[in-house]
Design an enzyme around this catalytic site. Sequence first.
Site, PDB file in Angstrom:
ATOM      1  N   HIS A 285     -19.833  89.124 -65.351  1.00 40.95           N
ATOM      2  CA  HIS A 285     -18.427  89.111 -65.769  1.00 40.95           C
ATOM      3  C   HIS A 285     -17.536  88.645 -64.607  1.00 40.95           C
ATOM      4  O   HIS A 285     -16.596  87.858 -64.803  1.00 40.95           O
ATOM      5  CB  HIS A 285     -18.026  90.510 -66.224  1.00 40.95           C
ATOM      6  CG  HIS A 285     -16.728  90.564 -66.969  1.00 40.95           C
ATOM      7  ND1 HIS A 285     -16.382  89.651 -67.941  1.00 40.95           N
ATOM      8  CD2 HIS A 285     -15.683  91.425 -66.896  1.00 40.95           C
ATOM      9  CE1 HIS A 285     -15.193  89.939 -68.435  1.00 40.95           C
ATOM     10  NE2 HIS A 285     -14.741  91.015 -67.793  1.00 40.95           N
TER      11      HIS A 285
ATOM     12  N   HIS B 252     -10.152  92.043 -50.184  1.00 41.73           N
ATOM     13  CA  HIS B 252     -11.470  91.432 -50.016  1.00 41.73           C
ATOM     14  C   HIS B 252     -11.811  90.553 -51.224  1.00 41.73           C
ATOM     15  O   HIS B 252     -12.367  89.459 -51.069  1.00 41.73           O
ATOM     16  CB  HIS B 252     -12.518  92.533 -49.836  1.00 41.73           C
ATOM     17  CG  HIS B 252     -13.836  92.035 -49.309  1.00 41.73           C
ATOM     18  ND1 HIS B 252     -13.942  91.240 -48.195  1.00 41.73           N
ATOM     19  CD2 HIS B 252     -15.104  92.226 -49.749  1.00 41.73           C
ATOM     20  CE1 HIS B 252     -15.213  90.966 -47.964  1.00 41.73           C
ATOM     21  NE2 HIS B 252     -15.935  91.543 -48.897  1.00 41.73           N
TER      22      HIS B 252
ATOM     23  N   HIS C 288      -5.685  95.393 -68.699  1.00 45.90           N
ATOM     24  CA  HIS C 288      -6.633  94.331 -68.348  1.00 45.90           C
ATOM     25  C   HIS C 288      -7.009  93.504 -69.569  1.00 45.90           C
ATOM     26  O   HIS C 288      -7.056  92.266 -69.512  1.00 45.90           O
ATOM     27  CB  HIS C 288      -7.889  94.945 -67.719  1.00 45.90           C
ATOM     28  CG  HIS C 288      -8.893  93.934 -67.290  1.00 45.90           C
ATOM     29  ND1 HIS C 288     -10.253  94.124 -67.418  1.00 45.90           N
ATOM     30  CD2 HIS C 288      -8.749  92.705 -66.751  1.00 45.90           C
ATOM     31  CE1 HIS C 288     -10.893  93.058 -66.977  1.00 45.90           C
ATOM     32  NE2 HIS C 288     -10.003  92.189 -66.562  1.00 45.90           N
TER      33      HIS C 288
ATOM     34  N   HIS D  68     -25.987  91.869 -48.703  1.00 48.71           N
ATOM     35  CA  HIS D  68     -24.671  91.235 -48.706  1.00 48.71           C
ATOM     36  C   HIS D  68     -24.263  90.835 -47.296  1.00 48.71           C
ATOM     37  O   HIS D  68     -23.674  89.763 -47.089  1.00 48.71           O
ATOM     38  CB  HIS D  68     -23.656  92.210 -49.305  1.00 48.71           C
ATOM     39  CG  HIS D  68     -22.324  91.590 -49.583  1.00 48.71           C
ATOM     40  ND1 HIS D  68     -22.167  90.415 -50.279  1.00 48.71           N
ATOM     41  CD2 HIS D  68     -21.062  91.996 -49.264  1.00 48.71           C
ATOM     42  CE1 HIS D  68     -20.885  90.119 -50.385  1.00 48.71           C
ATOM     43  NE2 HIS D  68     -20.194  91.061 -49.764  1.00 48.71           N
TER      44      HIS D  68
ATOM     45  N   GLU E 148      -7.332 100.014 -68.449  1.00 52.52           N
ATOM     46  CA  GLU E 148      -8.294  99.173 -69.151  1.00 52.52           C
ATOM     47  C   GLU E 148      -7.611  98.301 -70.200  1.00 52.52           C
ATOM     48  O   GLU E 148      -7.920  97.107 -70.333  1.00 52.52           O
ATOM     49  CB  GLU E 148      -9.368 100.048 -69.802  1.00 52.52           C
ATOM     50  CG  GLU E 148     -10.316  99.318 -70.758  1.00 52.52           C
ATOM     51  CD  GLU E 148     -11.166  98.257 -70.087  1.00 52.52           C
ATOM     52  OE1 GLU E 148     -11.811  97.476 -70.819  1.00 52.52           O
ATOM     53  OE2 GLU E 148     -11.188  98.183 -68.839  1.00 52.52           O
TER      54      GLU E 148
END
Length: 354
Positions: free
Chosen positions: A146, A316, A84, A258, A81
């Site tokens: 986000h 992906h 990032h 989706h 975290e």
Amino acid sequence: MSNASIQRDTARLRLLLRLSLAGVVFTTVVILIGVWTRLVDAGLGCPDWPGCYGRLVVPNADRAMAHSPDAPLEVFKAWVEMVHRYVASALGLLVISLLVLGAGLRRRPGYPWKTSVALLVVILLQGAFGAFTVTLKLWPQVVTLHLLGGLAVLLLFLWLHLSLRRFARGAAAPGVARRRLTPLWGIAMLCLLLQLALGGWVSSNYAGIACQGFPTCNGQWWPEMDWSEGFHLTQTVGPNYLHGQLHADARTAIHQGHRIGALVLGLALIALALRYWREARMRPWLGGLVFAYGIQVGLGIANVLMWLPLWLALLHTAGAVALVLLLALAVWHWRESAVAAEDSTRRDKEWVHV
């Protein structure tokens, strides 16, 4: 303007071109790191923001326990975290550097100053959403926004770089004719935006493997689904959304949504390619767009069949980034083509209505 001043501006413009292109690459890396953070369940590796247990680096277990006794320290997730956050902060510094370097050129006709300012505004909003992601405990609405915010930053970096290239060529003067976007372009962009949002919604609600098997879902073409709960956009703020809060039928609805979105997007992109394939200048971009879409569909199917392995899920996401970049480049080259706008718009409207 003196020769020294011209040389300074030229050197500055070259630096801006390099930095804006680096921003495209760097933003892609930041997006993938963010997705990796989520896939390894490290989004709440640090329970506070902007520090980690009140520190700028991951503390030891004793200090973490003293700061947040209800959130035991997991060192690996905390560092994921924080890494990032560090790279996202570096991206923000890059945006500020572009704004500062471009300030001296902003009054020259055609300089993309507004794009630079928009980039700063979006990156600040993206930072706020990063904070809300933690403080609202992975609330799906914020997590999805986000992701979309990261892609918006990517697009603005790309648009800034392309605009700077046009400015450097002297082709950015007011009055230069550019084609308007036709309805078919708008449909394709809207479909991609909705599909990206659906992808974020799948991820934030942990619905990636809610459907087992392909082309059927859980052995059925149309399984039991709870659409109202799956797309209830006012989920309660407060619970910890790590691993999701929705029941199985709601997650199945999200996953199926989706899949349907992917089909609609494919039809829109193929229609776009068929409509404008006769223009030689557009063929590489339209062909690349359809090819990238095919690869992305294959990656999506493989993720389902292989139970969402980390490396494939990252690929992906990379595929989604590629679709965004390719569509943006196609739009750019369409607008820059020297073809009469009114006649093209009229023909495209007629084709869409058919």
